[in-house]
Design an enzyme around this catalytic site. Structure first.
Site, PDB file in Angstrom:
ATOM      1  N   GLY A   1       0.838  -1.198   0.000  1.00  0.00           N
ATOM      2  CA  GLY A   1       0.000   0.000   0.000  1.00  0.00           C
ATOM      3  C   GLY A   1       0.869   1.242   0.000  1.00  0.00           C
TER       4      GLY A   1
ATOM      5  N   PHE B   1     -13.269  21.812  13.495  1.00  0.00           N
ATOM      6  CA  PHE B   1     -13.747  20.526  13.006  1.00  0.00           C
ATOM      7  C   PHE B   1     -14.601  19.878  14.095  1.00  0.00           C
ATOM      8  CE2 PHE B   1     -12.647  17.593   9.399  1.00  0.00           C
ATOM      9  CZ  PHE B   1     -12.486  18.574   8.447  1.00  0.00           C
TER      10      PHE B   1
ATOM     11  N   GLN C   1     -18.097   4.293  10.239  1.00  0.00           N
ATOM     12  CA  GLN C   1     -18.509   5.697  10.323  1.00  0.00           C
ATOM     13  C   GLN C   1     -19.374   6.124   9.140  1.00  0.00           C
ATOM     14  OE1 GLN C   1     -15.544   9.222  10.134  1.00  0.00           O
ATOM     15  NE2 GLN C   1     -16.434   9.245  12.177  1.00  0.00           N
TER      16      GLN C   1
ATOM     17  N   HIS D   1     -20.624   9.450   7.531  1.00  0.00           N
ATOM     18  CA  HIS D   1     -20.309  10.891   7.537  1.00  0.00           C
ATOM     19  C   HIS D   1     -21.604  11.669   7.354  1.00  0.00           C
ATOM     20  CE1 HIS D   1     -18.602  14.723   6.324  1.00  0.00           C
ATOM     21  NE2 HIS D   1     -17.395  14.297   6.616  1.00  0.00           N
TER      22      HIS D   1
ATOM     23  N   LEU E   1     -18.343  12.847  -0.972  1.00  0.00           N
ATOM     24  CA  LEU E   1     -18.173  13.571   0.289  1.00  0.00           C
ATOM     25  C   LEU E   1     -18.252  15.084   0.092  1.00  0.00           C
ATOM     26  CD1 LEU E   1     -17.292  13.238   3.326  1.00  0.00           C
ATOM     27  CD2 LEU E   1     -15.050  13.953   2.535  1.00  0.00           C
TER      28      LEU E   1
ATOM     29  N   GLU F   1     -16.344  18.014   5.958  1.00  0.00           N
ATOM     30  CA  GLU F   1     -16.741  18.604   7.243  1.00  0.00           C
ATOM     31  C   GLU F   1     -16.207  20.032   7.363  1.00  0.00           C
ATOM     32  OE1 GLU F   1     -16.743  15.840  10.542  1.00  0.00           O
ATOM     33  OE2 GLU F   1     -15.570  17.253  11.720  1.00  0.00           O
TER      34      GLU F   1
ATOM     35  N   ARG G   1     -19.278  13.054  14.525  1.00  0.00           N
ATOM     36  CA  ARG G   1     -19.978  12.603  13.313  1.00  0.00           C
ATOM     37  C   ARG G   1     -21.116  11.640  13.607  1.00  0.00           C
ATOM     38  NH1 ARG G   1     -14.788  11.969   9.227  1.00  0.00           N
ATOM     39  NH2 ARG G   1     -14.618  14.214   8.892  1.00  0.00           N
TER      40      ARG G   1
ATOM     41  N   HIS H   1     -18.414   6.175   5.276  1.00  0.00           N
ATOM     42  CA  HIS H   1     -17.213   6.967   5.028  1.00  0.00           C
ATOM     43  C   HIS H   1     -15.914   6.321   5.483  1.00  0.00           C
ATOM     44  CE1 HIS H   1     -14.741  10.480   4.485  1.00  0.00           C
ATOM     45  NE2 HIS H   1     -14.499  10.621   5.780  1.00  0.00           N
TER      46      HIS H   1
ATOM     47  N   ARG I   1     -14.501   8.035  14.900  1.00  0.00           N
ATOM     48  CA  ARG I   1     -13.312   8.842  14.623  1.00  0.00           C
ATOM     49  C   ARG I   1     -13.683  10.312  14.494  1.00  0.00           C
ATOM     50  NH1 ARG I   1     -11.119  11.070   9.925  1.00  0.00           N
ATOM     51  NH2 ARG I   1     -12.363   9.878   8.435  1.00  0.00           N
TER      52      ARG I   1
HETATM   53  C1  LIG Z   1     -13.377  11.363   0.377  1.00  0.00           C
HETATM   54  C2  LIG Z   1     -12.568  11.221   1.644  1.00  0.00           C
HETATM   55  C3  LIG Z   1     -12.140  12.350   2.332  1.00  0.00           C
HETATM   56  C4  LIG Z   1     -11.396  12.223   3.505  1.00  0.00           C
HETATM   57  N1  LIG Z   1     -10.997  13.361   4.166  1.00  0.00           N
HETATM   58  C5  LIG Z   1     -10.231  13.243   5.281  1.00  0.00           C
HETATM   59  C6  LIG Z   1      -9.724  14.399   5.941  1.00  0.00           C
HETATM   60  O1  LIG Z   1      -9.910  15.542   5.510  1.00  0.00           O
HETATM   61  N2  LIG Z   1      -8.996  14.225   7.069  1.00  0.00           N
HETATM   62  C7  LIG Z   1      -8.721  12.993   7.575  1.00  0.00           C
HETATM   63  O2  LIG Z   1      -8.044  12.891   8.596  1.00  0.00           O
HETATM   64  N3  LIG Z   1      -9.175  11.877   6.945  1.00  0.00           N
HETATM   65  C8  LIG Z   1      -9.912  11.971   5.819  1.00  0.00           C
HETATM   66  N4  LIG Z   1     -10.355  10.832   5.187  1.00  0.00           N
HETATM   67  C9  LIG Z   1      -9.884   9.528   5.654  1.00  0.00           C
HETATM   68  C10 LIG Z   1      -8.444   9.309   5.185  1.00  0.00           C
HETATM   69  O3  LIG Z   1      -8.234   9.968   3.966  1.00  0.00           O
HETATM   70  C11 LIG Z   1      -8.117   7.835   4.985  1.00  0.00           C
HETATM   71  O4  LIG Z   1      -8.526   7.098   6.102  1.00  0.00           O
HETATM   72  C12 LIG Z   1      -6.611   7.663   4.805  1.00  0.00           C
HETATM   73  O5  LIG Z   1      -6.134   8.520   3.794  1.00  0.00           O
HETATM   74  C13 LIG Z   1      -6.254   6.222   4.489  1.00  0.00           C
HETATM   75  O6  LIG Z   1      -4.889   6.174   4.155  1.00  0.00           O
HETATM   76  P1  LIG Z   1      -4.139   4.790   4.006  1.00  0.00           P
HETATM   77  O7  LIG Z   1      -2.731   5.113   3.699  1.00  0.00           O
HETATM   78  O8  LIG Z   1      -4.431   3.942   5.170  1.00  0.00           O
HETATM   79  O9  LIG Z   1      -4.854   4.076   2.760  1.00  0.00           O
HETATM   80  P2  LIG Z   1      -5.115   4.542   1.248  1.00  0.00           P
HETATM   81  O10 LIG Z   1      -4.768   5.946   0.992  1.00  0.00           O
HETATM   82  O11 LIG Z   1      -6.495   4.096   0.939  1.00  0.00           O
HETATM   83  O12 LIG Z   1      -4.075   3.657   0.437  1.00  0.00           O
HETATM   84  C14 LIG Z   1      -4.211   2.264   0.323  1.00  0.00           C
HETATM   85  C15 LIG Z   1      -3.075   1.762  -0.546  1.00  0.00           C
HETATM   86  O13 LIG Z   1      -3.081   0.349  -0.553  1.00  0.00           O
HETATM   87  C16 LIG Z   1      -2.943  -0.133  -1.853  1.00  0.00           C
HETATM   88  N5  LIG Z   1      -3.575  -1.457  -1.938  1.00  0.00           N
HETATM   89  C17 LIG Z   1      -4.790  -1.829  -1.477  1.00  0.00           C
HETATM   90  N6  LIG Z   1      -5.007  -3.126  -1.733  1.00  0.00           N
HETATM   91  C18 LIG Z   1      -3.893  -3.587  -2.355  1.00  0.00           C
HETATM   92  C19 LIG Z   1      -3.506  -4.847  -2.883  1.00  0.00           C
HETATM   93  N7  LIG Z   1      -4.316  -5.923  -2.848  1.00  0.00           N
HETATM   94  N8  LIG Z   1      -2.292  -4.954  -3.468  1.00  0.00           N
HETATM   95  C20 LIG Z   1      -1.465  -3.878  -3.551  1.00  0.00           C
HETATM   96  N9  LIG Z   1      -1.781  -2.667  -3.068  1.00  0.00           N
HETATM   97  C21 LIG Z   1      -2.983  -2.532  -2.475  1.00  0.00           C
HETATM   98  C22 LIG Z   1      -3.589   0.925  -2.717  1.00  0.00           C
HETATM   99  O14 LIG Z   1      -3.101   0.865  -4.034  1.00  0.00           O
HETATM  100  C23 LIG Z   1      -3.157   2.196  -1.998  1.00  0.00           C
HETATM  101  O15 LIG Z   1      -1.863   2.583  -2.422  1.00  0.00           O
HETATM  102  C24 LIG Z   1     -11.083  10.945   4.008  1.00  0.00           C
HETATM  103  C25 LIG Z   1     -11.490   9.819   3.312  1.00  0.00           C
HETATM  104  C26 LIG Z   1     -12.250   9.943   2.158  1.00  0.00           C
HETATM  105  C27 LIG Z   1     -12.711   8.694   1.467  1.00  0.00           C
END
Ligand SMILES: Cc1cc2nc3c(=O)[nH]c(=O)nc-3n(C[C@H](O)[C@H](O)[C@H](O)COP(=O)(O)OP(=O)(O)OC[C@H]3O[C@@H](n4cnc5c(N)ncnc54)[C@H](O)[C@@H]3O)c2cc1C
Length: 563
Positions: A10, A113, A228, A230, A240, A243, A274, A341, A376
């Site tokens: 990831g 927030f 969650q 939203h 989305l 917020e 939320r 969300h 959250r």
């Molecule tokens: C629309 C939206 C707005 C948001 N706004 C906010 C905000 O303003 N503030 C806040 O704190 N949070 C926010 N969140 C929540 C936050 O963005 C996410 O929880 C966070 O970015 C998740 O990051 P991550 O690195 O865990 O996963 P992700 O960014 O989802 O990355 C997952 C990675 O895993 C890889 N992957 C998945 N499965 C596989 C596989 N089988 N093989 C290889 N690679 C794989 C993908 O390619 C990707 O690179 C928001 C979420 C959404 C959906």
């Protein structure tokens, strides 16, 4: 066969942050991602990231707000770490090049927030995730000598040897080549499972792959019932509306034009937690005061925010309003509703990212530390990805540097290759992936949403079990090796079904209402019996097994939660 000290699955914020931290130790690192790293869901994060940066703020206040937001289910030792380390992490980002919004005095600006006792959210307009992710990617490339990037590689399974995780099997999406990656430590950073629900704010790639893969090798999942909703997602398609809009002062109105949050959270109004706001909206809708053609929506009135400020600080949602609802949000209210969300639950870890499987770490939305507990706070997830991404990177590397390269056999590779061949060989008699996915999503959204009860959750469980059977015969049209997304869709469907089952089983188990889980048949929070985490693990075969773990309480005793 590629072999690394640390293998990171990831490349969103958690994975990239882990890679940069591990690189500083001199470990050899591979980072794999099924999409190009800057297309990870982190790029969609809008509103901002929390840190007690203001001179009048204190990390303890941030910690208390987070604990209260979690409805006292969050582990306080982990929350303390996150909130204490937040200001330095945000400063690190700023020094790395993130162009955080500044106020007239040239200081970093902070916005209000939900659930926060003061303005604590640093932001870049409403594209904070994009700003962070691109800066991290630049930093990642600086370490090209120690970090190998495998972009558009899809991990199909984790590999174990004598109970420890020793690598993963992955398929190169461009060619269809499949390989075993051996590693001393593996960090799962593969994001959440929002696609189990339809609609959702989550990207199509958020299919819970890592949660299911860890579950498959016996790692316990925790807090899976905590999903969650939203408060402000676009009624038509689940997009989305950040917020940040309410942070800038937007109001929520029912069909009678009332700011109904007065009844539910007189002190914090639209900026309560939320879960509280989503429940209030749903209650208004259920009691007949919804708006829109089917009365299933609520008005979000952003016209009360000065137009200049909206165009500057909320410009993405101005575009979303125009493009996807035909509404100029600076001039008229937009119709929203609560929508799926975020997953508070995930692979159970300690505050260094270690899971219960030796060698396996997890960070970001795939993990459950648990800093979010039952609910959250907005802008705490970006923080979680970075703090625990970094800590996982450091600890996974430290472990790796002290050991020999383990042996990873090709058994799992052979298994996965056969699994793929079997999927490709299926006849056209089964259901389509999209049909099963749609039925799963709408079922979860009907029965495992803001309000839940025993009968509904039982129905959801039955549907999920049936869909699991049906998924065994889904067919794919594309039989090729090159960019076969159809095939990957079939594999992702299995992951989603595993995640959905654990969500429903945990929600059935928790016979109380806390945070995002509101059981109409058990409407009260019950600390005497349920101030504990629900852990779900695989019971040999295919049936989730429940156990419990304690909530860590340091300084803050549970109390009644009002906003
Ligand atoms: C629309 C939206 C707005 C948001 N706004 C906010 C905000 O303003 N503030 C806040 O704190 N949070 C926010 N969140 C929540 C936050 O963005 C996410 O929880 C966070 O970015 C998740 O990051 P991550 O690195 O865990 O996963 P992700 O960014 O989802 O990355 C997952 C990675 O895993 C890889 N992957 C998945 N499965 C596989 C596989 N089988 N093989 C290889 N690679 C794989 C993908 O390619 C990707 O690179 C928001 C979420 C959404 C959906």
């Amino acid at each position: 066969m590629p072999a690394y000290d640390v293998l990171i699955i990831g490349a969103g914020l958690a994975g990239q942050r882990a890679a940069i931290a591990a690189a500083k130790t001199g470990a050899t690192i591979a980072i794999l991602s099924k999409v190009h790293p800057v297309r990870s869901h982190s790029v969609a994060a809008a509103g901002g990231i929390n840190a007690a940066i203001s001179p009048v703020d204190d990390w303890r206040s941030h910690a208390y707000d987070t604990i209260k937001g979690s409805d006292f289910l969050g582990d306080q030792d982990a929350i303390e770490i996150m909130c204490r380390e937040a200001p330095a992490e945000v400063m690190w980002l700023e020094h790395a090049g993130v162009t955080f919004h500044r106020n007239q005095k040239g200081e970093m600006d902070l916005r209000a927030f939900g659930g926060a006792s003061m303005k604590r959210t640093a932001y870049v307009a409403d594209i904070t995730g994009q700003a962070l992710l691109h800066v991290l990617y630049e930093q990642l490339m600086k370490y090209h000598e120690v970090i190998d990037r495998y972009e558009e590689w899809f991990v199909t399974s984790l590999i174990t040897n004598e109970g420890a995780c020793v690598g993963a099997v992955a398929r190169e999406i461009r060619s269809g080549k499949i390989e075993t990656f051996t590693a001393k430590s593996v960090i799962l950073a593969s994001g959440g499972a929002g696609q189990c629900f339809q609609p959702t704010t989550n990207a199509l790639i958020c299919t819970g792959d890592g949660i299911a893969q860890a579950y498959q090798i016996g790692a316990p999942l925790m807090d899976m019932e905590m999903v969650q909703y939203h408060p402000t997602t676009l009624a038509e398609n689940g997009f989305l509306i950040t917020e940040g809009a309410r942070g800038e002062g937007a109001h929520l109105l029912n069909s009678e034009g009332e700011r109904f949050m007065e009844k539910y959270a007189p002190n914090k109004m639209e900026l309560a937690s939320r879960d509280v706001v989503s429940r209030a909206e749903q209650t208004e809708i259920l009691e007949g005061r919804g708006v829109g053609p089917d009365k299933q929506g609520i008005y979000l009135d952003i016209t009360v925010v000065p137009r200049k400020r909206t165009l500057e600080a909320l410009r993405e949602i101005v575009n979303i309003g125009k493009d996807f609802a035909g509404v100029d949000i600076t001039r008229e209210p937009i119709i929203i509703q609560p929508g799926m969300h975020y997953m508070m639950g995930g692979v159970k870890t300690d505050f260094n990212g270690a899971t219960e499987v030796p060698g396996l770490y997890a960070a970001g939305e795939v993990a459950c530390v648990s800093v979010h507990g039952g609910n959250r706070l907005g802008a705490n997830s970006l923080l979680d990805t970075l703090i625990f991404g970094r800590r996982s990177g450091e600890h996974a590397a430290e472990r790796a540097l002290a050991m020999q390269m383990p042996a990873a056999s090709d058994e799992q590779l052979i298994h996965d290759r056969e699994m793929i061949a079997e999927i490709l060989a299926r006849l056209k008699s089964g259901r389509r992936i999209s049909e099963i996915k749609q039925e799963l999503g709408t079922t979860m959204n009907r029965y495992a949403a803001v309000y839940r009860d025993e009968a509904g959750l039982q129905s959801a469980h039955e549907v999920v079990r049936r869909l699991k059977e049906e998924a065994k015969t889904v067919y794919v049209d594309d039989k090729g090796a090159v960019f076969n997304q159809d095939l990957l869709g079939a594999i992702e469907l299995d992951y989603m079904l595993d995640c959905a089952e654990t969500i429903v089983v945990a929600a059935l188990e928790r016979k109380e209402s806390r945070g995002a889980q509101f059981r109409t048949d058990y409407p009260e929070r019950n600390d005497a019996q349920w101030l504990k985490h629900i852990d779900v693990s695989r019971n040999g075969g295919d049936v989730p097994k429940i156990s419990y773990s304690e909530v860590t309480i340091t300084d803050w005793q549970p109390e009644a939660r009002t906003y």
